[in-house]
Write a protein that holds these residues in place. Structure first.
Motif, mmCIF file in Angstrom:
data_model
loop_
_atom_site.group_PDB
_atom_site.id
_atom_site.type_symbol
_atom_site.label_atom_id
_atom_site.label_comp_id
_atom_site.label_asym_id
_atom_site.label_seq_id
_atom_site.Cartn_x
_atom_site.Cartn_y
_atom_site.Cartn_z
ATOM 1 N N LEU A 176 32.075 70.517 -40.745
ATOM 2 C CA LEU A 176 32.096 70.483 -42.291
ATOM 3 C C LEU A 176 30.893 70.071 -43.095
ATOM 4 N N ALA A 202 40.077 69.592 -33.805
ATOM 5 C CA ALA A 202 40.047 69.247 -34.837
ATOM 6 C C ALA A 202 38.400 68.484 -35.164
ATOM 7 N N ALA A 261 35.817 70.850 -35.554
ATOM 8 C CA ALA A 261 35.722 71.387 -37.064
ATOM 9 C C ALA A 261 35.423 70.321 -38.072
ATOM 10 N N ARG A 262 35.746 68.910 -37.937
ATOM 11 C CA ARG A 262 35.469 67.934 -38.529
ATOM 12 C C ARG A 262 33.782 67.755 -38.947
#
Lengths: 137, 205
Positions: free
Chosen positions: B120, B113, B116-117
């Protein structure tokens, strides 16, 4: 008749009146068009409420109508309209989009295939999804 | 599961979908709503979503390369090494997708997570406003109001110059339906050292 575009919906609003950069819509129709409804706390959707600013209440609410454009701008959302003020987009702010992406929950949508059948992303929950874009151009 | 979204109008997308005759959903996104939701700027871009509906690879270029920029603009031919680069990029990306499908979270191509963040790409206020203008423009165009639409397409492109989706959807197309005339190449040349397809963080690409 004014058309309101909000997220993926398009609503013809018989009660809507445009005046300059203001867009007044009957509360019931605004709720139909956007899901936002007037409550004692302010303009609300799900668990979010935007209070009516006490000192300028007349800029936001008049009888059964609300100035959707004023509320949208207050929320930091873009509001755009055509030259004739017949079509208004009540847009969604970058911060709202950003918060949604940062949750890592894939934003859901509903789109048609060529046959006009609507599909949602969320109907594939339980499977891995490769969400891929393309274009003819 | 593959879900494709055409940032396009149905009449232009139709021949491509019919020729591919795929078994997976091929959706048409006239208003580029998915580009708005996922902050996408070009095609092909893709995101990987796991069984729980979580993004495990944020939206990114899906296997295309900038090799086309070296093509002969008259003959549309590419040198063999450019063709090879294009093919290698595509194969590497598809192999990574297969790896994820087989291994799930154990795939080396999946992010946790936090990673991935961090990867972004988030929109800014101008981008959000650009999508509102684009939505309005496509609506007006659908009702035959070409001049009014053109004004809002142009406004959208000025607000979000990095979006090739917005620019090419609105641009003049050639006989084969491509927005690949002199204006396109001038815009590509204006990128200078900047990429047309942003490079992605994937071993082998």
């Amino acid at each position: 008749m004014i058309t309101v575009l909000y997220e993926q919906s398009q609503t013809h609003c018989a009660t809507a009146r445009a005046a300059g950069e203001d867009l007044w819509i009957g509360t019931h129709e605004l709720e139909t068009a956007t899901g936002w409804s007037m409550k004692p706390q302010g303009l609300c959707r799900l668990d979010v409420c935007v209070p009516v600013p006490a000192s300028q209440a007349e800029d936001y609410v008049a009888g059964d109508a609300v100035n959707a454009a004023a509320f949208w701008r207050r929320m930091g959302n873009p509001v755009v309209h055509d030259g004739a003020r017949e079509v208004w987009v009540l847009g969604t702010s970058a911060s709202h989009r950003g918060v949604s992406l940062q949750s890592l929950e894939a934003p859901d949508f509903a789109l048609p295939d060529l046959g006009g059948v609507t599909h949602t992303l969320s109907e594939h929950r339980g499977k891995k999804v490769l969400l891929a874009t393309w274009a003819s151009w | 599961m593959v879900v494709t979204v055409a940032m396009d109008v149905p009449e232009a997308a139709r021949p491509w979908i019919e020729a591919a005759n795929p078994t997976y959903p091929c959706l048409i996104d006239r208003s580029h709503h998915v580009a708005d939701l996922y902050n996408m700027v070009n095609v092909p871009q893709a995101t990987w979503i796991d069984e729980a509906g979580h993004i495990v690879r944020p939206p990114e270029n899906a296997g295309s390369s900038d090799a086309f920029r070296q093509m002969d603009r008259v003959t549309k031919q590419m040198a063999p090494e450019q063709v090879a680069e294009r093919e290698r990029t595509k194969k590497t990306y598809i192999a990574a997708v297969r790896d994820w499908v087989l291994k799930g979270p154990a795939s080396e191509f999946v992010y946790d997570a936090a990673s991935a963040r961090a990867r972004l790409s988030l929109p800014d206020a101008a981008i959000a406003e650009a999508h509102a203008h684009f939505r309005l423009a496509q609506h007006l165009l659908g009702r035959g109001k070409r001049d009014a639409a053109a004004e809002h397409f142009s406004h959208a492109s000025r607000l979000h110059p990095d979006s090739w989706c917005i620019w090419r959807q609105a641009a003049q197309k050639d006989a084969s339906g491509l927005a690949a005339g002199p204006e396109f190449w001038a815009r590509v040349d204006a990128l200078g050292d900047r990429p047309y397809h942003r490079p992605i963080d994937m071993k082998g690409i």
